[in-house]
Design an enzyme around this catalytic site. Structure first.
Site, short mmCIF file in Angstrom:
data_model
loop_
_atom_site.label_atom_id
_atom_site.label_comp_id
_atom_site.label_asym_id
_atom_site.label_seq_id
_atom_site.Cartn_x
_atom_site.Cartn_y
_atom_site.Cartn_z
N ARG A 31 0.76 -1.30 -0.08
CA ARG A 31 0.04 0.06 0.05
C ARG A 31 0.83 1.29 -0.06
NH1 ARG A 31 -4.55 -0.12 4.53
NH2 ARG A 31 -5.54 1.52 2.94
N ASP A 32 2.16 1.20 -0.08
CA ASP A 32 2.97 2.34 0.08
C ASP A 32 4.37 1.71 -0.66
OD1 ASP A 32 1.64 4.64 1.31
OD2 ASP A 32 1.68 3.24 3.05
N PHE A 33 4.45 1.21 -1.82
CA PHE A 33 5.16 0.42 -2.30
C PHE A 33 6.19 1.29 -3.19
CE2 PHE A 33 6.56 -3.45 -4.62
CZ PHE A 33 7.35 -3.98 -3.50
N TYR A 34 7.01 2.25 -2.52
CA TYR A 34 7.85 3.11 -3.26
C TYR A 34 9.32 2.87 -2.93
CZ TYR A 34 3.60 5.75 -3.16
OH TYR A 34 2.19 6.38 -3.23
N HIS A 54 10.97 2.92 0.53
CA HIS A 54 10.63 2.07 1.54
C HIS A 54 11.35 0.51 1.39
CE1 HIS A 54 6.55 4.01 2.64
NE2 HIS A 54 7.73 4.58 3.34
#
Length: 274
Positions: free
Chosen positions: A163-166, A169
């Site tokens: 859900r925040d796969f940048y 991270h």
């Protein structure tokens, strides 16, 4: 009802203490503080740790998240479970050394999660920022791309979406220095991750779009993109390009949309800093 899991050194240090009170008494360098959640770094005997302390957030924030179609983060349990799932499937992430959860209802629930600090590391957003102007050794770039692809595929095949796969991270271990045959990547910030028997296509595609957006300006070539598709999807690349044509078009549109939104949000900055 409460759940507590302690490993060393906390099993010994907190043997005669209420672990929730002990966690609340910890102090360190705050890296993020939001309503209901505080994250900070601290040390014990020269070794670094990160603590996330959660407290009740109340119905107001829950309703706000639901109205915006976001699943609210109510405590540390979700990240604790996601970390265990990552390790169970051979995917690099943090190591949790202490976890506790107690209370009923969103306003009274409290929890904590302590993980070992991943140091020294660099997030891939920072590590790749100069690649467009100063390309890295080809072998290193391809090795990193292959490992990011392996993690993305393994995560989604395991029923996990981030859900925040940048790129920010992904933490790259810097000791020893990265080399094509010596890479260690760890995915962090799993508090919003979702775990299911199977990752829904919608959530898989959101992860892929976020990843693609964050890599737009690091100088990836068309061949690099094809390598990702070859290693992420099963079967021959030619078949993937036909079967996933709609997805590939969607990724281009969604990445462009995310970039426009980011640039509007940070219009005062001279250049895009993903």
């Amino acid at each position: 009802m409460s759940t507590v899991v302690l490993t060393e050194p906390f099993a010994t240090l907190w043997a005669d203490r209420d672990p929730f009170e002990a966690a609340a008494a910890l102090t360190g360098t705050v890296v993020r503080e939001l309503e209901g959640r505080r994250t900070f770094r601290f040390e014990i005997d020269g070794r670094g740790y990160y603590a996330k302390l959660h407290r009740g957030i109340g119905w107001g924030e829950i309703l706000e998240n639901l109205v915006r179609l976001r699943r609210p983060v109510l405590g540390a349990e979700n990240e604790w479970r996601a970390i265990q799932a990552f390790h169970a499937h051979g995917l690099g992430t943090m190591t949790a050394v202490a976890y506790g959860d107690r209370g009923h209802g969103p306003a009274r629930r409290e929890s904590f999660l302590i993980t070992e600090a991943l140091e020294p590391t660099a997030d891939l957003d920072t590590y790749t920022r100069g690649w467009a102007d100063t390309p890295p050794p080809v072998a290193l770039k391809r090795a990193l791309l292959k490992e990011v692809t392996r993690i993305a595929r393994g995560m989604h095949e395991a029923g996990i979406n981030h859900r925040d796969f940048y790129l920010v991270h992904f933490l790259l271990d810097l000791d020893p220095p990265p080399a094509p045959d010596r890479l260690r990547l760890s995915v962090i910030d799993l508090h919003r991750a979702q775990l299911r028997e199977r990752t829904p296509r919608r959530w898989r595609d959101k992860d892929l779009a976020a990843l693609y957006f964050s890599a737009l300006d690091i100088g990836l070539t068309q061949r690099d993109k094809l390598r990702f598709l070859r290693d992420y999807f099963p079967g021959p690349l030619r078949d993937t390009l036909k079967r996933e044509a709609r997805l590939l078009a969607h990724l281009e549109r969604e990445a462009a949309r995310l970039k426009r939104r980011y640039e509007r949000k940070f219009a005062h900055r001279p250049a895009l800093q993903r």
